[in-house]
Design a protein around this motif. Structure first.
Motif, PDB file in Angstrom:
ATOM      1  N   ASN A  99       0.803  -1.227   0.000  1.00 25.87           N
ATOM      2  CA  ASN A  99       0.000   0.000   0.000  1.00 25.87           C
ATOM      3  C   ASN A  99       0.834   1.275   0.000  1.00 25.87           C
ATOM      4  O   ASN A  99       0.307   2.385   0.102  1.00 25.87           O
ATOM      5  CB  ASN A  99      -0.951   0.010   1.192  1.00 25.87           C
ATOM      6  N   GLY A 100       2.172   1.153  -0.083  1.00 23.52           N
ATOM      7  CA  GLY A 100       3.043   2.318  -0.183  1.00 23.52           C
ATOM      8  C   GLY A 100       3.782   2.675   1.085  1.00 23.52           C
ATOM      9  O   GLY A 100       4.759   3.429   1.039  1.00 23.52           O
ATOM     10  N   PHE A 101       3.352   2.164   2.231  1.00 25.17           N
ATOM     11  CA  PHE A 101       4.038   2.486   3.482  1.00 25.17           C
ATOM     12  C   PHE A 101       5.346   1.697   3.591  1.00 25.17           C
ATOM     13  O   PHE A 101       5.451   0.563   3.107  1.00 25.17           O
ATOM     14  CB  PHE A 101       3.140   2.184   4.676  1.00 25.17           C
ATOM     15  N   MET A 102       6.337   2.306   4.238  1.00 28.31           N
ATOM     16  CA  MET A 102       7.616   1.645   4.462  1.00 28.31           C
ATOM     17  C   MET A 102       8.095   1.915   5.878  1.00 28.31           C
ATOM     18  O   MET A 102       7.719   2.912   6.509  1.00 28.31           O
ATOM     19  CB  MET A 102       8.666   2.105   3.451  1.00 28.31           C
ATOM     20  N   GLY A 103       8.895   0.991   6.386  1.00 31.50           N
ATOM     21  CA  GLY A 103       9.491   1.157   7.697  1.00 31.50           C
ATOM     22  C   GLY A 103      10.893   0.588   7.694  1.00 31.50           C
ATOM     23  O   GLY A 103      11.195  -0.349   6.937  1.00 31.50           O
ATOM     24  N   GLY A 104      11.747   1.142   8.524  1.00 28.79           N
ATOM     25  CA  GLY A 104      13.118   0.671   8.577  1.00 28.79           C
ATOM     26  C   GLY A 104      13.691   0.790   9.971  1.00 28.79           C
ATOM     27  O   GLY A 104      13.241   1.602  10.779  1.00 28.79           O
ATOM     28  N   VAL A 105      14.694  -0.029  10.252  1.00 29.42           N
ATOM     29  CA  VAL A 105      15.406   0.030  11.521  1.00 29.42           C
ATOM     30  C   VAL A 105      16.877  -0.215  11.243  1.00 29.42           C
ATOM     31  O   VAL A 105      17.232  -1.025  10.387  1.00 29.42           O
ATOM     32  CB  VAL A 105      14.850  -1.005  12.528  1.00 29.42           C
ATOM     33  N   GLU A 106      17.746   0.529  11.946  1.00 26.41           N
ATOM     34  CA  GLU A 106      19.184   0.363  11.815  1.00 26.41           C
ATOM     35  C   GLU A 106      19.819   0.500  13.186  1.00 26.41           C
ATOM     36  O   GLU A 106      19.538   1.439  13.927  1.00 26.41           O
ATOM     37  CB  GLU A 106      19.762   1.400  10.849  1.00 26.41           C
ATOM     38  N   VAL A 107      20.701  -0.433  13.517  1.00 28.30           N
ATOM     39  CA  VAL A 107      21.426  -0.429  14.781  1.00 28.30           C
ATOM     40  C   VAL A 107      22.912  -0.353  14.472  1.00 28.30           C
ATOM     41  O   VAL A 107      23.428  -1.150  13.677  1.00 28.30           O
ATOM     42  CB  VAL A 107      21.114  -1.687  15.618  1.00 28.30           C
ATOM     43  N   ASN A 108      23.593   0.605  15.086  1.00 29.33           N
ATOM     44  CA  ASN A 108      25.020   0.793  14.869  1.00 29.33           C
ATOM     45  C   ASN A 108      25.746   0.709  16.209  1.00 29.33           C
ATOM     46  O   ASN A 108      25.370   1.390  17.167  1.00 29.33           O
ATOM     47  CB  ASN A 108      25.298   2.135  14.196  1.00 29.33           C
ATOM     48  N   GLU A 109      26.768  -0.132  16.265  1.00 29.94           N
ATOM     49  CA  GLU A 109      27.599  -0.263  17.458  1.00 29.94           C
ATOM     50  C   GLU A 109      29.041   0.002  17.065  1.00 29.94           C
ATOM     51  O   GLU A 109      29.618  -0.714  16.250  1.00 29.94           O
ATOM     52  CB  GLU A 109      27.461  -1.656  18.074  1.00 29.94           C
ATOM     53  N   GLU A 113      30.492   5.552  19.369  1.00 27.67           N
ATOM     54  CA  GLU A 113      29.105   5.791  19.760  1.00 27.67           C
ATOM     55  C   GLU A 113      28.220   4.675  19.242  1.00 27.67           C
ATOM     56  O   GLU A 113      28.471   4.112  18.175  1.00 27.67           O
ATOM     57  CB  GLU A 113      28.631   7.141  19.204  1.00 27.67           C
ATOM     58  N   ASP A 114      27.183   4.352  20.013  1.00 25.56           N
ATOM     59  CA  ASP A 114      26.160   3.400  19.583  1.00 25.56           C
ATOM     60  C   ASP A 114      24.873   4.164  19.301  1.00 25.56           C
ATOM     61  O   ASP A 114      24.467   5.035  20.090  1.00 25.56           O
ATOM     62  CB  ASP A 114      25.898   2.359  20.664  1.00 25.56           C
ATOM     63  N   THR A 115      24.202   3.843  18.192  1.00 26.35           N
ATOM     64  CA  THR A 115      22.975   4.543  17.824  1.00 26.35           C
ATOM     65  C   THR A 115      21.928   3.556  17.309  1.00 26.35           C
ATOM     66  O   THR A 115      22.259   2.480  16.802  1.00 26.35           O
ATOM     67  CB  THR A 115      23.214   5.603  16.731  1.00 26.35           C
ATOM     68  N   THR A 116      20.679   3.955  17.447  1.00 24.14           N
ATOM     69  CA  THR A 116      19.555   3.225  16.870  1.00 24.14           C
ATOM     70  C   THR A 116      18.751   4.204  16.015  1.00 24.14           C
ATOM     71  O   THR A 116      18.449   5.318  16.458  1.00 24.14           O
ATOM     72  CB  THR A 116      18.647   2.636  17.954  1.00 24.14           C
ATOM     73  N   GLU A 117      18.403   3.794  14.788  1.00 29.64           N
ATOM     74  CA  GLU A 117      17.651   4.656  13.885  1.00 29.64           C
ATOM     75  C   GLU A 117      16.373   3.948  13.444  1.00 29.64           C
ATOM     76  O   GLU A 117      16.411   2.810  12.967  1.00 29.64           O
ATOM     77  CB  GLU A 117      18.491   5.020  12.666  1.00 29.64           C
ATOM     78  N   LEU A 118      15.246   4.638  13.595  1.00 28.83           N
ATOM     79  CA  LEU A 118      13.952   4.136  13.147  1.00 28.83           C
ATOM     80  C   LEU A 118      13.430   5.043  12.046  1.00 28.83           C
ATOM     81  O   LEU A 118      13.505   6.271  12.164  1.00 28.83           O
ATOM     82  CB  LEU A 118      12.954   4.083  14.303  1.00 28.83           C
ATOM     83  N   THR A 119      12.878   4.454  10.987  1.00 28.60           N
ATOM     84  CA  THR A 119      12.400   5.215   9.840  1.00 28.60           C
ATOM     85  C   THR A 119      10.995   4.769   9.466  1.00 28.60           C
ATOM     86  O   THR A 119      10.690   3.573   9.470  1.00 28.60           O
ATOM     87  CB  THR A 119      13.333   5.032   8.628  1.00 28.60           C
ATOM     88  N   ALA A 120      10.139   5.743   9.144  1.00 26.91           N
ATOM     89  CA  ALA A 120       8.803   5.466   8.616  1.00 26.91           C
ATOM     90  C   ALA A 120       8.573   6.388   7.428  1.00 26.91           C
ATOM     91  O   ALA A 120       8.935   7.568   7.469  1.00 26.91           O
ATOM     92  CB  ALA A 120       7.733   5.689   9.676  1.00 26.91           C
ATOM     93  N   GLY A 121       7.989   5.859   6.365  1.00 25.81           N
ATOM     94  CA  GLY A 121       7.793   6.680   5.181  1.00 25.81           C
ATOM     95  C   GLY A 121       6.635   6.198   4.340  1.00 25.81           C
ATOM     96  O   GLY A 121       5.977   5.183   4.649  1.00 25.81           O
ATOM     97  N   TYR A 122       6.384   6.940   3.267  1.00 27.15           N
ATOM     98  CA  TYR A 122       5.290   6.580   2.357  1.00 27.15           C
ATOM     99  C   TYR A 122       5.744   6.822   0.924  1.00 27.15           C
ATOM    100  O   TYR A 122       6.297   7.891   0.605  1.00 27.15           O
ATOM    101  CB  TYR A 122       4.044   7.412   2.641  1.00 27.15           C
ATOM    102  N   LEU A 123       5.539   5.834   0.073  1.00 23.01           N
ATOM    103  CA  LEU A 123       5.862   5.911  -1.343  1.00 23.01           C
ATOM    104  C   LEU A 123       4.607   6.382  -2.073  1.00 23.01           C
ATOM    105  O   LEU A 123       3.702   5.602  -2.346  1.00 23.01           O
ATOM    106  CB  LEU A 123       6.320   4.543  -1.845  1.00 23.01           C
ATOM    107  N   PHE A 124       4.541   7.702  -2.369  1.00 23.66           N
ATOM    108  CA  PHE A 124       3.355   8.264  -2.997  1.00 23.66           C
ATOM    109  C   PHE A 124       3.148   7.712  -4.401  1.00 23.66           C
ATOM    110  O   PHE A 124       2.019   7.554  -4.857  1.00 23.66           O
ATOM    111  CB  PHE A 124       3.463   9.788  -3.041  1.00 23.66           C
ATOM    112  N   ASN A 125       4.247   7.456  -5.096  1.00 22.74           N
ATOM    113  CA  ASN A 125       4.243   6.784  -6.385  1.00 22.74           C
ATOM    114  C   ASN A 125       5.655   6.230  -6.579  1.00 22.74           C
ATOM    115  O   ASN A 125       6.524   6.466  -5.744  1.00 22.74           O
ATOM    116  CB  ASN A 125       3.806   7.725  -7.523  1.00 22.74           C
ATOM    117  N   PRO A 126       5.929   5.475  -7.655  1.00 20.23           N
ATOM    118  CA  PRO A 126       7.274   4.896  -7.797  1.00 20.23           C
ATOM    119  C   PRO A 126       8.405   5.915  -7.836  1.00 20.23           C
ATOM    120  O   PRO A 126       9.575   5.533  -7.691  1.00 20.23           O
ATOM    121  CB  PRO A 126       7.171   4.132  -9.124  1.00 20.23           C
TER     122      PRO A 126
END
Length: 270
Positions: A99-109, A113-126
């Motif tokens: 349906n166009g929604f996307m999600g992502g997660v990235e963990v860096n150690e 520094e250690d970081t966590t990144e969360l992503t949410a997005g929407y693909l309106f068209n290609p």
């Protein structure tokens, strides 16, 4: 997906008349960095698996400007320098729903520094993807980013793409673009550039080009005016030995801080 590699990217695809498709890209690289009387050696290994095939866009190392395929990835680097060593591990993935929604997660150690990144997005068209990311370090405050990525098709495999990103405080904004075109026969040209505006330090800008003699072989050159690192120049060449293996060489110099880098890389794509 956000790979912040210092080395020249090495991507390999098949040398046939029609587009090839692959599900995985695995890269390995070595970088020697010299600065005055000190030097450092960096070894890097990374791999990405795509749950649907990716297709080439003419040259064997060119993909769509916007990757819309669910994936998992990992990257590990180890640096040995005078007086010590450091390593860094990144694991992550992106999911694209029908349906166009996307999600992502990235963990860096890493050692710094250690970081966590969360992503949410929407693909309106290609050709248009908008996303919001939250980067949360183990120490310090979390930071939010908004990203918009747009691809304008120019016919055939040609396109011009744009990417804009800003933090939620508008302390830093970056705009980058890539133009890709077929010149005729089996030759292509890719030109990219970018500008980053910083509120409290000098701004950065860069420009680069890659010329493809064929689907298998290319040369590249680039220049960056970095507020922190001064003037940065790079030259590179890449070549595909067969359908699954590519290699590259690159040289990077930072005149203002007397730093030189020599880079070797190999890619296996299946």
């Amino acid at each position: 997906m956000k790979f912040r590699f210092a080395a020249l990217p090495l991507m390999m695809l098949a040398a046939t008349a029609s587009a090839e498709s692959y599900n995985s890209i695995t890269t390995g690289g070595y970088t020697n960095t010299e600065s005055g009387n000190a030097d450092a050696d960096t070894f890097r290994f990374g791999s990405t698996y795509y749950f649907a095939p990716l297709e080439t866009r003419g040259p064997l190392k060119e993909f769509d400007y916007i990757i819309r395929t669910t994936n998992l990835y990992g990257d590990y680097s180890y640096t040995d320098f005078d007086g010590g060593d450091a390593d860094d591990l990144t694991l992550g993935g992106e999911y694209f729903a029908a349906n166009g929604f996307m999600g992502g997660v990235e963990v860096n150690e890493g050692d710094l520094e250690d970081t966590t990144e969360l992503t949410a997005g929407y693909l309106f068209n290609p050709d248009l993807l908008v996303s919001i990311s939250r980067v949360d370090p183990d120490e310090g405050d979390a930071q939010n980013y908004v990203n918009a990525r747009y691809n304008h098709r120019l016919g055939g495999t040609d396109y011009i793409g744009f990417n804009f990103e800003t933090d939620d405080d508008f302390d830093s904004q970056s705009l980058s673009s890539k133009w890709f075109t077929k010149l005729g026969g089996q030759t292509w040209l890719a030109v990219d550039g970018g500008f980053t505006n910083h509120d409290e330090i000098d701004n950065d800008w860069n420009i680069g080009a890659e010329y493809y003699f064929s689907k298998a072989t290319s040369v590249s050159a680039g220049y960056e005016d970095s507020g922190l690192m001064g003037d940065i120049y790079d030259l590179g060449v890449s070549h595909f030995f067969n359908r699954n293996v590519a290699g590259s060489l690159a040289y990077v110099t930072r005149d203002d801080v007397d730093v030189d880098e020599f880079q070797l890389g190999v890619t296996v794509q299946l």
